[in-house]
Design a protein around this motif. Structure first.
Motif, PDB file in Angstrom:
ATOM      1  N   LYS A   1      -5.338  10.506  -5.244  1.00 27.84           N
ATOM      2  CA  LYS A   1      -4.949  10.195  -3.868  1.00 27.84           C
ATOM      3  C   LYS A   1      -5.842  10.853  -2.823  1.00 27.84           C
ATOM      4  O   LYS A   1      -5.935  10.372  -1.683  1.00 27.84           O
ATOM      5  CB  LYS A   1      -3.489  10.593  -3.641  1.00 27.84           C
TER       6      LYS A   1
ATOM      7  N   GLN B   1      -8.489   6.364  -0.371  1.00 30.72           N
ATOM      8  CA  GLN B   1      -8.124   6.267   1.027  1.00 30.72           C
ATOM      9  C   GLN B   1      -8.611   4.941   1.622  1.00 30.72           C
ATOM     10  O   GLN B   1      -7.916   4.313   2.447  1.00 30.72           O
ATOM     11  CB  GLN B   1      -8.681   7.438   1.808  1.00 30.72           C
TER      12      GLN B   1
ATOM     13  N   ALA C   1       0.561   4.527  -2.433  1.00 35.31           N
ATOM     14  CA  ALA C   1       0.425   5.893  -1.917  1.00 35.31           C
ATOM     15  C   ALA C   1       1.477   6.823  -2.507  1.00 35.31           C
ATOM     16  O   ALA C   1       1.229   8.021  -2.686  1.00 35.31           O
ATOM     17  CB  ALA C   1       0.526   5.877  -0.395  1.00 35.31           C
ATOM     18  N   ASN C   2       2.649   6.266  -2.841  1.00 35.37           N
ATOM     19  CA  ASN C   2       3.746   7.087  -3.350  1.00 35.37           C
ATOM     20  C   ASN C   2       3.889   7.038  -4.865  1.00 35.37           C
ATOM     21  O   ASN C   2       4.824   7.636  -5.417  1.00 35.37           O
ATOM     22  CB  ASN C   2       5.065   6.641  -2.707  1.00 35.37           C
TER      23      ASN C   2
ATOM     24  N   MET D   1      -6.277   2.211   0.849  1.00 38.86           N
ATOM     25  CA  MET D   1      -5.083   2.232   1.695  1.00 38.86           C
ATOM     26  C   MET D   1      -5.327   1.512   3.019  1.00 38.86           C
ATOM     27  O   MET D   1      -4.395   1.001   3.648  1.00 38.86           O
ATOM     28  CB  MET D   1      -4.658   3.683   1.984  1.00 38.86           C
TER      29      MET D   1
ATOM     30  N   ARG E   1       0.830  -1.202   0.000  1.00 42.64           N
ATOM     31  CA  ARG E   1       0.000   0.000   0.000  1.00 42.64           C
ATOM     32  C   ARG E   1       0.873   1.265   0.000  1.00 42.64           C
ATOM     33  O   ARG E   1       0.499   2.289  -0.556  1.00 42.64           O
ATOM     34  CB  ARG E   1      -0.906   0.017   1.233  1.00 42.64           C
ATOM     35  N   ARG E   2       2.047   1.195   0.631  1.00 45.82           N
ATOM     36  CA  ARG E   2       2.927   2.353   0.642  1.00 45.82           C
ATOM     37  C   ARG E   2       3.372   2.688  -0.789  1.00 45.82           C
ATOM     38  O   ARG E   2       3.466   3.862  -1.151  1.00 45.82           O
ATOM     39  CB  ARG E   2       4.153   2.074   1.512  1.00 45.82           C
TER      40      ARG E   2
END
Length: 404
Positions: free
Chosen positions: A392, A398, A383-384, A401, A379-380
């Motif tokens: 995002k 969200q 997110a990046n 995530m 998930r990181r």
């Protein structure tokens, strides 16, 4: 000239290209004209050999070849009647005292090939122009195929040590489609070209010098990365020129395997088999070469033959993405995912492409499908991912995530 001196002359010639290592270790009492291969086969001595055939006269130099006529399969006493595939033992170092084509190891290999039902050739070359002379040799052989009883379009290339760089340059050139198989033993490969359609056997000597083995290892890795047709063997306790100087069963089996490889890959049946799924193979080749326009062309051709080929959709998605055709990329990735091909990656890539195309809702839908497979654990990373910057802040993203 004493035999010791002859051996040192050979070592100096090869060492100039390969650097220090086992090849540069002089072996006294070696009779170059008699030192044959570690393997013998029934019928070798019955092979008919035409020696000293002139194939080129250039710059005042007469270049000659020796032709080993094949024996009929299963009959060591009768010559083969039909046109035979041909194996050329490439000489590019140009040694003349005595001529390399007359050395025992090359004469022995020629007889081994002929006893296995194929024709073989050893030849002269000029040290200053080995590539030009190899091209002239092949042209002469092909133009005189009827005279020599050979198939001009079924040619194998065998080369080792300092001869390998120029031989591989010729064999790997895509223009030389008459070369149907290649054997590369303990040497450095010229990487100017790469033919992914060419069956290649790489023979590695584990005790050879680090530079030589690093060259072979790098070539094999790059070739396999491109889905090339590469077979390799390694003899862990084998020395440079194991086929001549290491009499153990490991070396003998390597020679047998080489003969099997040449016989199989120079056969019409194998050539026909290698053409199966040619469109899909071309797609993979163009994709691995990062030729994105070529990937699209190959994918289109494959889909014309197989309208629901999911690999084509996925690879065309990659091509469109790299060409910044994000909408087309997303559509192809979604099709691949719907067809069950690499489903998590396909839907994730579709989500990225839709986001880059400004299609927020479609991006989130594809991402939800990707996460639902259970294979998107990072998930990181999501997110990046800069491709997903436009989505995002969305609650749906969200929620992804937070998914377990």
């Amino acid at each position: 000239m004493r035999l010791w001196t002859l051996r040192l002359t050979l070592a100096a010639a090869l060492g100039s290209l390969l650097g220090p290592g086992p090849v540069a270790q002089a072996q006294p009492n070696v009779d170059i004209l008699r030192q044959g291969a570690v393997l013998t086969l029934p019928g070798m001595e019955s092979v008919e050999v035409d020696t000293g055939i002139v194939f080129s006269t250039v710059a005042g130099r007469t270049l000659k070849l020796d032709l080993f006529h094949p024996l009929a399969a299963g009959n060591s006493s009768q010559p083969r009647a039909a046109r035979a595939p041909l194996v050329i033992f490439v000489n590019s170092v140009g040694l003349d005292t005595p001529p390399l084509r007359r050395w025992g190891i090359y004469q022995s290999w020629g007889r081994l090939v002929a006893a296995s039902g194929m024709a073989a050739v050893t030849h002269d070359c000029r040290r200053e122009a080995p590539r030009e002379d190899l091209a002239a040799l092949v042209a002469h052989l092909r133009q005189n195929a009827d005279r020599y009883g050979i198939d001009p379009d079924q040619i194998g290339i065998w080369a080792c040590s300092a001869n390998l760089r120029d031989a591989s340059w010729y064999a790997l050139n895509p223009a030389n489609t008459h070369v149907k198989a290649a054997v590369f033993y303990y040497g450095n490969v010229d990487t100017t070209y790469l033919r992914t359609d060419l069956p290649i056997l790489v023979g590695r000597a584990g005790l050879d010098n680090l530079g030589t083995n690093a060259s072979l290892d790098g070539f094999v890795w790059r070739a396999l990365r491109r889905n090339a047709n590469v077979t390799t063997f390694n003899i862990p306790n084998g020395r440079h020129a194991f086929d001549a100087f290491d009499p153990e069963e490991t070396s003998k089996e390597a020679v047998r395997a080489t003969l099997r490889f040449l016989r199989a890959n120079l056969s019409p049946a194998m050539q026909a088999a290698l053409r199966v799924r040619a469109e899909q193979r071309l797609l993979v080749d163009r994709h691995e070469a990062r030729d994105w326009e070529g990937t699209l062309a190959a994918g289109t051709a494959l889909l014309e033959k197989e309208p629901r080929q999911p690999q084509a959709w996925h690879y065309m998605g990659d091509a469109h993405y790299n060409l910044r055709h994000f909408r087309d990329a997303a559509e192809n990735y979604d099709r691949a995912g719907e067809a069950g091909y690499n489903i998590a990656v396909a839907y994730y890539n579709a989500g990225c492409a839709w986001a880059l195309a400004g299609e927020r809702e479609r991006a989130l839908t594809s991402l939800e499908k990707a996460v639902a497979t259970g294979f998107i654990a990072d998930r990181r990373g999501m997110a990046n991912d800069p491709d997903l910057a436009s989505v995002k802040d969305d609650p749906r993203f969200q929620k992804l995530m937070e998914a377990p």
